[in-house]
Structure formats: C-alpha cells, structure tokens
Scaffold this active site. Structure first.
Site, PDB file in Angstrom:
ATOM      1  N   LEU A 123       0.832  -1.195   0.000  1.00 53.80           N
ATOM      2  CA  LEU A 123       0.000   0.000   0.000  1.00 53.80           C
ATOM      3  C   LEU A 123       0.875   1.256   0.000  1.00 53.80           C
ATOM      4  O   LEU A 123       0.763   2.122  -0.869  1.00 53.80           O
ATOM      5  CB  LEU A 123      -0.920  -0.023   1.238  1.00 53.80           C
ATOM      6  CG  LEU A 123      -1.724   1.238   1.526  1.00 53.80           C
ATOM      7  CD1 LEU A 123      -2.670   1.537   0.376  1.00 53.80           C
ATOM      8  CD2 LEU A 123      -2.517   1.083   2.825  1.00 53.80           C
ATOM      9  N   THR A 124       1.792   1.363   0.971  1.00 56.11           N
ATOM     10  CA  THR A 124       2.564   2.594   1.182  1.00 56.11           C
ATOM     11  C   THR A 124       3.415   2.961  -0.040  1.00 56.11           C
ATOM     12  O   THR A 124       3.985   2.096  -0.693  1.00 56.11           O
ATOM     13  CB  THR A 124       3.470   2.413   2.424  1.00 56.11           C
ATOM     14  OG1 THR A 124       2.638   2.060   3.529  1.00 56.11           O
ATOM     15  CG2 THR A 124       4.244   3.676   2.751  1.00 56.11           C
ATOM     16  N   GLU A 125       3.466   4.259  -0.296  1.00 59.61           N
ATOM     17  CA  GLU A 125       4.297   4.800  -1.395  1.00 59.61           C
ATOM     18  C   GLU A 125       5.123   5.948  -0.839  1.00 59.61           C
ATOM     19  O   GLU A 125       4.790   6.492   0.229  1.00 59.61           O
ATOM     20  CB  GLU A 125       3.392   5.306  -2.522  1.00 59.61           C
ATOM     21  CG  GLU A 125       2.572   4.185  -3.129  1.00 59.61           C
ATOM     22  CD  GLU A 125       1.650   4.650  -4.254  1.00 59.61           C
ATOM     23  OE1 GLU A 125       1.687   5.844  -4.637  1.00 59.61           O
ATOM     24  OE2 GLU A 125       0.900   3.799  -4.745  1.00 59.61           O
ATOM     25  N   ALA A 128       2.753   8.609  -0.019  1.00 60.99           N
ATOM     26  CA  ALA A 128       1.453   8.208   0.531  1.00 60.99           C
ATOM     27  C   ALA A 128       1.651   7.166   1.623  1.00 60.99           C
ATOM     28  O   ALA A 128       1.751   5.963   1.340  1.00 60.99           O
ATOM     29  CB  ALA A 128       0.553   7.653  -0.574  1.00 60.99           C
ATOM     30  N   ILE A 336      16.390  -0.354  34.160  1.00 58.75           N
ATOM     31  CA  ILE A 336      16.565  -1.179  35.372  1.00 58.75           C
ATOM     32  C   ILE A 336      17.831  -2.026  35.252  1.00 58.75           C
ATOM     33  O   ILE A 336      18.595  -2.169  36.206  1.00 58.75           O
ATOM     34  CB  ILE A 336      15.326  -2.093  35.585  1.00 58.75           C
ATOM     35  CG1 ILE A 336      14.124  -1.260  36.041  1.00 58.75           C
ATOM     36  CG2 ILE A 336      15.621  -3.199  36.593  1.00 58.75           C
ATOM     37  CD1 ILE A 336      12.808  -2.037  36.077  1.00 58.75           C
ATOM     38  N   GLU A 362       1.932   0.104  10.249  1.00 56.46           N
ATOM     39  CA  GLU A 362       0.485  -0.228  10.230  1.00 56.46           C
ATOM     40  C   GLU A 362      -0.356   0.977  10.705  1.00 56.46           C
ATOM     41  O   GLU A 362      -1.334   0.834  11.430  1.00 56.46           O
ATOM     42  CB  GLU A 362       0.227  -1.455  11.119  1.00 56.46           C
ATOM     43  CG  GLU A 362      -1.062  -2.163  10.805  1.00 56.46           C
ATOM     44  CD  GLU A 362      -0.904  -3.292   9.806  1.00 56.46           C
ATOM     45  OE1 GLU A 362       0.175  -3.449   9.201  1.00 56.46           O
ATOM     46  OE2 GLU A 362      -1.908  -3.997   9.619  1.00 56.46           O
TER      47      GLU A 362
HETATM   48  C1  LIG Z   1       9.096  -1.716   9.459  1.00 56.64           C
HETATM   49  C2  LIG Z   1       7.975  -1.207   8.629  1.00 56.64           C
HETATM   50  C3  LIG Z   1       7.204  -2.101   7.912  1.00 56.64           C
HETATM   51  C4  LIG Z   1       6.170  -1.635   7.096  1.00 56.64           C
HETATM   52  N1  LIG Z   1       5.441  -2.559   6.355  1.00 56.64           N
HETATM   53  C5  LIG Z   1       4.515  -2.112   5.472  1.00 56.64           C
HETATM   54  C6  LIG Z   1       3.837  -3.022   4.603  1.00 56.64           C
HETATM   55  O1  LIG Z   1       4.031  -4.241   4.661  1.00 56.64           O
HETATM   56  N2  LIG Z   1       2.957  -2.528   3.709  1.00 56.64           N
HETATM   57  C7  LIG Z   1       2.701  -1.201   3.593  1.00 56.64           C
HETATM   58  O2  LIG Z   1       1.900  -0.827   2.750  1.00 56.64           O
HETATM   59  N3  LIG Z   1       3.315  -0.309   4.416  1.00 56.64           N
HETATM   60  C8  LIG Z   1       4.221  -0.722   5.343  1.00 56.64           C
HETATM   61  N4  LIG Z   1       4.885   0.169   6.158  1.00 56.64           N
HETATM   62  C9  LIG Z   1       4.578   1.586   6.043  1.00 56.64           C
HETATM   63  C10 LIG Z   1       3.859   2.128   7.258  1.00 56.64           C
HETATM   64  O3  LIG Z   1       2.579   1.642   7.398  1.00 56.64           O
HETATM   65  C11 LIG Z   1       3.968   3.659   7.150  1.00 56.64           C
HETATM   66  O4  LIG Z   1       5.327   3.992   7.444  1.00 56.64           O
HETATM   67  C12 LIG Z   1       3.092   4.370   8.118  1.00 56.64           C
HETATM   68  O5  LIG Z   1       1.753   4.187   7.780  1.00 56.64           O
HETATM   69  C13 LIG Z   1       3.408   5.864   8.175  1.00 56.64           C
HETATM   70  O6  LIG Z   1       3.555   6.428   6.928  1.00 56.64           O
HETATM   71  P1  LIG Z   1       4.804   7.343   6.592  1.00 56.64           P
HETATM   72  O7  LIG Z   1       6.028   6.647   7.103  1.00 56.64           O
HETATM   73  O8  LIG Z   1       4.752   7.717   5.149  1.00 56.64           O
HETATM   74  O9  LIG Z   1       4.595   8.633   7.481  1.00 56.64           O
HETATM   75  P2  LIG Z   1       3.773   9.954   7.095  1.00 56.64           P
HETATM   76  O10 LIG Z   1       2.412   9.589   6.660  1.00 56.64           O
HETATM   77  O11 LIG Z   1       4.596  10.771   6.172  1.00 56.64           O
HETATM   78  O12 LIG Z   1       3.680  10.664   8.492  1.00 56.64           O
HETATM   79  C14 LIG Z   1       4.772  11.377   9.075  1.00 56.64           C
HETATM   80  C15 LIG Z   1       4.371  11.861  10.437  1.00 56.64           C
HETATM   81  O13 LIG Z   1       3.241  12.750  10.353  1.00 56.64           O
HETATM   82  C16 LIG Z   1       2.162  12.272  11.138  1.00 56.64           C
HETATM   83  N5  LIG Z   1       0.904  12.532  10.430  1.00 56.64           N
HETATM   84  C17 LIG Z   1       0.625  12.260   9.128  1.00 56.64           C
HETATM   85  N6  LIG Z   1      -0.622  12.631   8.821  1.00 56.64           N
HETATM   86  C18 LIG Z   1      -1.144  13.154   9.957  1.00 56.64           C
HETATM   87  C19 LIG Z   1      -2.415  13.721  10.294  1.00 56.64           C
HETATM   88  N7  LIG Z   1      -3.406  13.790   9.414  1.00 56.64           N
HETATM   89  N8  LIG Z   1      -2.593  14.159  11.561  1.00 56.64           N
HETATM   90  C20 LIG Z   1      -1.616  14.045  12.495  1.00 56.64           C
HETATM   91  N9  LIG Z   1      -0.403  13.533  12.231  1.00 56.64           N
HETATM   92  C21 LIG Z   1      -0.164  13.089  10.987  1.00 56.64           C
HETATM   93  C22 LIG Z   1       2.402  10.782  11.304  1.00 56.64           C
HETATM   94  O14 LIG Z   1       1.824  10.291  12.504  1.00 56.64           O
HETATM   95  C23 LIG Z   1       3.934  10.731  11.381  1.00 56.64           C
HETATM   96  O15 LIG Z   1       4.357  10.996  12.671  1.00 56.64           O
HETATM   97  C24 LIG Z   1       5.882  -0.254   7.020  1.00 56.64           C
HETATM   98  C25 LIG Z   1       6.648   0.651   7.774  1.00 56.64           C
HETATM   99  C26 LIG Z   1       7.669   0.188   8.577  1.00 56.64           C
HETATM  100  C27 LIG Z   1       8.454   1.181   9.378  1.00 56.64           C
END
Ligand SMILES: Cc1cc2nc3c(=O)[nH]c(=O)nc-3n(C[C@H](O)[C@H](O)[C@H](O)COP(=O)(O)OP(=O)(O)OC[C@H]3O[C@@H](n4cnc5c(N)ncnc54)[C@H](O)[C@@H]3O)c2cc1C
Length: 381
Positions: A123-125, A128, A336, A362
């Site tokens: 899903l993630t890009e 996005a 600890i 997630e």
């Molecule tokens: C180890 C790991 C495994 C993963 N596995 C998968 C996978 O298998 N499949 C997949 O699709 N994705 C996967 N991901 C992606 C993961 O789900 C995303 O990293 C996560 O959803 C956050 O997206 P982002 O990193 O782009 O952060 P961003 O969306 O860019 O957010 C950056 C910061 O802004 C905050 N933020 C963003 N929007 C808002 C808002 N509207 N209001 C308040 N705060 C906001 C967020 O909380 C965060 O602190 C994985 C990530 C990791 C680290």
C-alpha cells in the site's frame, strides 16, 4: 471445551513450543544478520501459522482473529521479527479472503496452504503513508488485463514473497472509490524488488521497495470488483491492528519475563529487596495485562462480526495502546538493567528497538489517536 476454544488453545500450545524451541535460540542472530532463516518459515507453514485464516475449502486452518493474535503474541515473546512475517503475510491474504472471486482464491489461497507461498501487502508509497487515499500507483484497463505502474515502499516480506497484494488507482476522478486491489505473482515481467531497508528494530523482517513497471495483470487477478480496494484495505487493517497489538504485548511480556529472571538470578529480590524495582515490575505487569485485554477485546469484536465504527476504534486503540506500553516497558527495563540492558548479551535492547518500530508501522500511533478521536466525536453527535 467448545471447538473454537480448543482450536485457540491448540494454536497457543503449538506457537509457544515453536517460539521457545525453534525461535528463541536464534532470535539475537536473526536481529544481527537482519534476516530470518527459511527453516523458521518452514516450521510456520508446517504448523499452519501461514494459513491460519484461510478457509478449510482452500486447505487452510479456518481459525479466527483471536487465534491469529495468540500465535503472534507467543512468537513475539521471543522475536518480533519472526512474528511480523506471519502478520504481513496474513495481511496480504486478508483482502483475497474477504473479497476475492472464487477463481482468485483457488489460484492463490491453495498455493499458500499447499506450497507455503508467502504474501505481502503493498500500500505505502514514497508520497502516501498515513494518507493512503493519495496513492499514485496506476492500474489502467487495456482489454483483458490491467497495466500497473508505480513504486511501493517499506513493504514487509517484499523481497521474499510469491504473491504481491497491490493497491492501485483505477479511476483517478474518484478518491477512495477509485482504488482497486490486485494480486501479482512473483516473476511477472515488470515487477521488481528495489532497496532493502536497514532498520533500527525488527531487523530480521524483510522490508523493501516494490517497483511496478508496465506490469500486465489479468482482470481475473483483481480482488473483487473495480473500486472496492479502499473498503478491502480498511477491513483488512481493522483486522490486522489487533495482531500488531498482540505483537507489542508479546514483546513487552518477553522483556518483563526476562528482567524478573535476571533479577532473581542476581538475588535482587531476596528478603524483600529492591522494592522500587518490584513496584515498577507490578506497574508493568498491570499495563501489559490492560493492553492484552484491549487487544483480545478488539479481536473478539472482529470474530463476533460486530458492525460499525466502534470496531475500527477498538482496533486502533489496541494497536496504539499496546505499542506505547511495549515502548515504555522495554525502555524502563533497559534502565533497570543499566549497562547490561544496553549490551547484546541480553535481549532487552533488541526488544526496545522493536517496540519503537511497532509504534510506527500499520498506521502511526498518532493516526490511531485520530481514528479514536474521530469515532468519539461522531458517536457523540
Ligand atoms: C518496518 C515497517 C514495515 C512496514 N510494512 C509495510 C507493509 O508491509 N505494507 C505497507 O503498505 N506499508 C508498510 N509500512 C509503512 C507504514 O505503514 C507507514 O510507514 C506508516 O503508515 C506511516 O507512513 P509514513 O512513514 O509515510 O509517514 P507519514 O504519513 O509521512 O507521516 C509522518 C508523520 O506525520 C504524522 N501525520 C501524518 N498525517 C497526519 C495527520 N493527518 N494528523 C496528524 N499527524 C499526521 C504521522 O503520525 C507521522 O508521525 C511499514 C513501515 C515500517 C516502518
């Protein structure tokens, strides 16, 4: 004992045995090497952990979300990376189980059950993450197939999967209703694996980019109707977040069990000694129990097919509360244990690094808080 309870307990027993006998001895090496041995994947397949939610008619274990959470918690007690392989694989399967046509289920689910095929959820890009509705990967219909182009990142199991569950835009005029899900088999021309991420925690889990360049995907590999992708994705995440919560509970419990054993070995608690530490241990145990209760409540709501927004809220609560507890508990335990908590001779520094990652993936814990707040405000109207 009724059949469902019996099934859950038999999964707990099997997962505990695998965790203690197969995974625990290798957990620190998995972290150091940054990869999981295939031997562990084979054991997961043999024990039915990879087909836990697959219906019996496709050769699966036909178990419920509670059983899924139990298996994850038991494995995460010793190794969060190993438990994430099961979670991400099952998350990749869920849209197919929930909305796939019978032929697609036959094509994919039976391969998982019989040939231990592995899945991932793409899903993630790069632009996005939290805002999943703004994905840019495109799927354009051309006769009997779609042509997919885009780049996915941070995909768990990305480099080791046999099937890729991919979400793409099929109609850019619409937002959520313009998203559809597809299953793409490894080896399909144009599908490739990009950079592998070097992470702070959950290092043994494979995390990669997945690149799609003019990938031809037959219509039969679309999951359900065109435009139902968002709905499938949300239903999937509602079901998977309690499992992430269970993973966090497992990590926290593993760290607590370890420090108790460590302290007893050092004679800390003799003659009612180290009272300050004892108070802290009591607080940790309560927080872990509270997180566990929330996780299994959310799982139970899924299993009982409770409808409506509270389900989404409990699912979000379970993920963020449990992972915040895991972060707090593991950090306190490192404190600890002092310098010993910082060394690789003990697993607690790894558990602390793993907990940090669970707060982020997630859906970040900030986003989960938003889900809870929005539900509260909506329900209050
Ligand atoms: C180890 C790991 C495994 C993963 N596995 C998968 C996978 O298998 N499949 C997949 O699709 N994705 C996967 N991901 C992606 C993961 O789900 C995303 O990293 C996560 O959803 C956050 O997206 P982002 O990193 O782009 O952060 P961003 O969306 O860019 O957010 C950056 C910061 O802004 C905050 N933020 C963003 N929007 C808002 C808002 N509207 N209001 C308040 N705060 C906001 C967020 O909380 C965060 O602190 C994985 C990530 C990791 C680290």
């Amino acid at each position: 004992m009724d059949e469902i309870l019996w099934k859950r307990e038999s999964f707990r027993k099997k997962a505990r045995e695998v965790a203690r006998n197969v995974i625990a001895p290798q957990a620190s090496e998995i972290d150091a090497k940054g990869e999981l041995p295939w031997e562990i994947v084979d054991v997961f397949a043999q024990q039915g952990f990879l087909s836990i939610l697959i219906p019996e008619e496709y050769g699966g274990m036909d178990a419920d979300i509670t059983s899924f959470c139990i298996v994850v918690e038991e494995i995460a007690n010793y190794c969060a990376s190993s438990s994430l392989l099961i979670i991400a694989h099952t998350v990749g399967l869920m849209p197919i189980i929930l909305g796939g046509m019978p032929e697609l289920k036959e094509f994919c689910l039976t391969r998982v059950a019989k040939e231990k095929a592995i899945l991932c959820f793409c899903l993630t890009e790069p632009d996005a993450g939290s805002d999943a509705a703004s994905i840019r990967t495109k799927a354009i219909l051309q006769g009997d197939h779609y042509l997919l182009n885009g780049r996915k990142c941070f995909i768990t199991n990305g480099g080791i999967s046999d099937f890729y569950t991919v979400f793409a835009v099929t109609n850019s005029e619409m937002k959520m209703e313009g998203i559809s899900g597809f299953v793409i088999e490894k080896g399909t021309p144009g599908l490739s694996v990009g950079k592998t991420e070097e992470k702070l925690g959950i290092r043994g889990s494979n995390t990669t980019e997945v690149i799609l360049e003019d990938v031809k995907v037959p219509i039969s590999q679309r999951i359900g109707e065109e435009g139902v992708g968002w709905w499938l994705m949300m239903r999937t995440l509602n079901r998977s977040r309690p499992a992430i919560g269970a993973q966090a509970v497992g990590v926290a419990q593993g760290a607590l069990d370890y420090v108790i054993q460590f302290g007893q070995g050092k004679g800390w608690f003799k003659n009612n000694g180290a009272l300050e530490i004892q108070y802290k241990l009591a607080d940790m145990a309560i927080e872990i129990e509270a997180a566990r209760a929330l996780v299994y409540k959310a799982a139970q709501m899924m299993d009982e097919k409770v409808k409506g927004t509270p389900v989404q809220m409990f699912s979000a609560m379970s993920k963020y509360f449990a992972s915040d507890v895991a972060m707090k508990v593991t950090t306190d335990i490192v404190q600890i244990m002092q310098w010993q908590g910082l060394t690789k001779d003990h697993p607690v520094e790894r558990m602390m690094r793993d907990a940090k990652v669970i707060q982020i993936f997630e859906g970040t814990n900030q986003i989960q808080r938003l889900v809870v707040a929005h539900t509260l405000l909506k329900e209050a109207k």
